[in-house]
Design an enzyme around this catalytic site. Sequence first.
Site, short mmCIF file in Angstrom:
data_model
loop_
_atom_site.label_atom_id
_atom_site.label_comp_id
_atom_site.label_asym_id
_atom_site.label_seq_id
_atom_site.Cartn_x
_atom_site.Cartn_y
_atom_site.Cartn_z
N ASP A 81 -21.35 -101.66 -53.47
CA ASP A 81 -22.80 -101.55 -53.44
C ASP A 81 -23.33 -101.84 -54.84
O ASP A 81 -23.36 -100.98 -55.70
CB ASP A 81 -23.18 -100.15 -53.00
CG ASP A 81 -24.58 -100.10 -52.45
OD1 ASP A 81 -25.15 -101.18 -52.22
OD2 ASP A 81 -25.11 -98.99 -52.28
N CYS A 141 -45.95 -72.79 -62.81
CA CYS A 141 -44.85 -73.57 -63.36
C CYS A 141 -43.78 -72.64 -63.92
O CYS A 141 -44.08 -71.77 -64.73
CB CYS A 141 -45.37 -74.49 -64.46
SG CYS A 141 -44.07 -75.25 -65.43
N CYS A 168 -47.18 -79.18 -62.40
CA CYS A 168 -47.61 -78.21 -63.40
C CYS A 168 -48.84 -78.76 -64.11
O CYS A 168 -48.90 -79.94 -64.44
CB CYS A 168 -46.48 -77.99 -64.40
SG CYS A 168 -47.03 -77.22 -65.92
N GLU A 219 -12.04 -106.50 -46.85
CA GLU A 219 -12.06 -106.13 -48.27
C GLU A 219 -13.11 -105.06 -48.50
O GLU A 219 -14.01 -104.88 -47.67
CB GLU A 219 -12.33 -107.36 -49.15
CG GLU A 219 -13.66 -108.03 -48.86
CD GLU A 219 -13.84 -109.37 -49.58
OE1 GLU A 219 -12.84 -110.00 -49.95
OE2 GLU A 219 -15.00 -109.77 -49.76
S1 IVH Z 1 -19.76 -111.18 -47.94
C1 IVH Z 1 -23.29 -113.56 -45.53
N1 IVH Z 1 -18.33 -109.41 -49.15
O1 IVH Z 1 -23.27 -106.56 -49.15
C2 IVH Z 1 -23.11 -112.53 -46.55
N2 IVH Z 1 -20.67 -109.14 -49.18
O2 IVH Z 1 -24.89 -105.55 -47.01
C3 IVH Z 1 -21.68 -112.55 -47.00
N3 IVH Z 1 -21.41 -107.17 -50.46
O3 IVH Z 1 -25.52 -109.25 -49.18
C4 IVH Z 1 -21.45 -111.39 -47.84
N4 IVH Z 1 -19.43 -106.49 -51.06
O4 IVH Z 1 -24.45 -108.51 -51.38
C5 IVH Z 1 -19.57 -109.78 -48.83
N5 IVH Z 1 -16.90 -107.94 -50.18
C6 IVH Z 1 -18.13 -108.31 -49.89
C7 IVH Z 1 -19.27 -107.60 -50.31
C8 IVH Z 1 -20.52 -108.03 -49.94
C9 IVH Z 1 -20.72 -106.25 -51.13
C10 IVH Z 1 -22.88 -107.17 -50.35
C11 IVH Z 1 -23.54 -108.52 -50.34
C12 IVH Z 1 -24.31 -108.58 -49.04
C13 IVH Z 1 -24.48 -107.15 -48.74
C14 IVH Z 1 -24.75 -106.91 -47.26
#
Ligand code: IVH
Length: 704
Positions: A140, A431, A449, A136
């Site tokens: 961010d 400046c 500045c 999936e």
């Molecule tokens: S699963 C054990 N699924 O990315 C952690 N995380 O870089 C399971 N994140 O801490 C996370 N989209 O905050 C999962 N589809 C997604 C996500 C996702 C964004 C975030 C999440 C995680 C971070 C790691």
Amino acid sequence: MPHRSPPEAPLFPSLEEDAARVQAVRDLADLARTIAHHDRLYHQLDAPVLSDADYDALREQYRTLRARFPDLPPPPDDPETRVGAAPAGGFTKATHRVPMLSLANVFTETETREFVARARRFLGKASDESLPMVAEPKIDGLSAALVYENGVLIRAATRGDGTTGEDITAQARGIRSLPARLQGPCPEHVEVRGEIYLSRADFLALNEAQKAAGKDPFANPRNAAAGSVRQLDPTITASRPLGFFAYALVPAPGETLPMATQSALRECLHAWGFTLNEPARLCDTVETLLAYAAEMERERHALPYDTDGLVYKVDSLADQARLGTVSRAPRWATAYKFPPEQATTRLNRIVVQVGRTGVLTPVAELEPVTVGGVVVSRATLHNEDEIARKDIRESDLVRVQRAGDVIPQVVEVFPDRRGPDSRPFALPDRCPACGALAVREPGEVARRCTGGLTCPAQALEGLEHFVSRDALNIEGLGTRRLRELWDLGWIRTPADLFRLESRRDDLKTRDRWGEDSVTKLLAMIEARRRVPLDRFLFALGIRHVGDKTARQLARRYGTLAAWRRAMDEARDETSAAWDDLKALDQMGPDMGRALTAFCADGHHRALLDDLSNLLVVEPAPPPPTGTGHPLAGKTLVFTGTLTGMTRAEAKALAEAVGATLASAVSRATDYVIVGDKPGSTAKRARELNVPCLDETAWEALLEG
Ligand code: IVH
């Protein structure tokens, strides 16, 4: 003794009274909510819609109603007791029952194959046995854990360090796509995890609103989402169009999840009312996983939100449990990071912008080019060190990349494609907005500045400081109003505030000002025509000069004219005036130079002259000699270690009897107290014929 009962509601109110009280409860609640709403528009968003007069009328209506029914309980957001709109402290901590993990990354096809192969090996899968994975998009945003009891959201927390985050329950309740109550049957206790995010369109709209309100825009949707959640006032969070994607479920202690696969878990989350990361795909083989990745990489721009990659998760929950975690990341999942989107183009010109705090920022103007579906014509170059490190020059062919941020970066240049006229780029030492000197202080990467109040790029910030509470303390002039006055050209320098009277009639007719608020504001400005020297010096916003230094300067120099004269003399760093200035407590050469440079600048001289004609800057009261103590009003310098008391104690005692402490000896020093192992200070004192006291003499003098 006559019996006096406290004023309270009659024991048996009449029917009419009952009805009036019920109505009053409703009206009070409505009024309180309306007032809170307008407070927020005014204070937090700087975008009031009511005139001050109309707002005052609302408050008055509320007060009258409260006074008529004093025994009614105040509504939850009672404006009389609410101090500002936000709680005083920060967020409370929230500990996660099960740590919130992070994800390991893979960047290439090979690494993706290795991740799957590792999981297969770990599980002992035969080569013909499939290991289905759910893939999936990865959003961010800001990860959050939501605890539901009997289907009701009772707590929300940020990820924090994975073990302890911040309690954002009130903020989470304002996020519409995050169900406050789970739909359909659910376990008694369950924790849902996911990501709070902003869609691209909402992010752009929010940034427009930020800019319109004179605030800095956010660099990317992640920062905007985090900034929106980390608002102590939950009504601000509620006003932002945040979304929430659910991606994980944590069972109650001692329990296991009722479903067998990640795909079923997703369906369950969906049934409860959560939004999921789409499009997701259940992939039976590495080949289908890689095909999905290729597809997503092409289609990512069609998604309504920014995604920096994908997440691959082993579908079977039993297999997930067997795989477990290693160094705070699961073995059963990984993040595939899309390669940053890059393009090559011509850097036409480097322009230098001046920020609101005076920092000079070089920005590259590019030949427009499409990077990741977005036309890019500017790139940030950060600072002069970065330019030198990458040797970025005007007219260079450059490779730029977008890494989630709105403003892309220059990755590299192609030196062999340069023409013969190519020259290294140097940031100007003046400046570009006002022509004042731009200096880079030791240890800083930024060139700044020195124009301060007189630099148009910084003027608004400077004006805000000038009217702020510890400065001139002119209420009713927030960012929005100052900006309006600036845009009209009515206020360009602080001195113009004191000429605003001539605009009285024009002001009254302006939207959202109104007669009462104009009268109030002008009366307030008038009242500030007399200002104590220390506040005045603080208000000037000279770099490094806080309210404490301003007080010291006022005490040392007494009047504005004397201070200006001394600063002019102190420009010569061999002068006695420079020694005097440096002798003030905590005064380093940087602060000293900021002061002398400020006073030497032509714009500032004109401003100070202008202000001197318009204001009465009250001389600082002479140092407190009223204590009658022999040390009152004296300036002391300590050197070496005292045996009977600490330096801090000596300082406190000296100040208590009205003495002032300085950090270096000058002609203005009355005594030098010499402890053990004195430094060069003692020698310098003798050169200047300043009396030196040993510790015993000091204690005797202190005794009075
Ligand atoms: S699963 C054990 N699924 O990315 C952690 N995380 O870089 C399971 N994140 O801490 C996370 N989209 O905050 C999962 N589809 C997604 C996500 C996702 C964004 C975030 C999440 C995680 C971070 C790691």
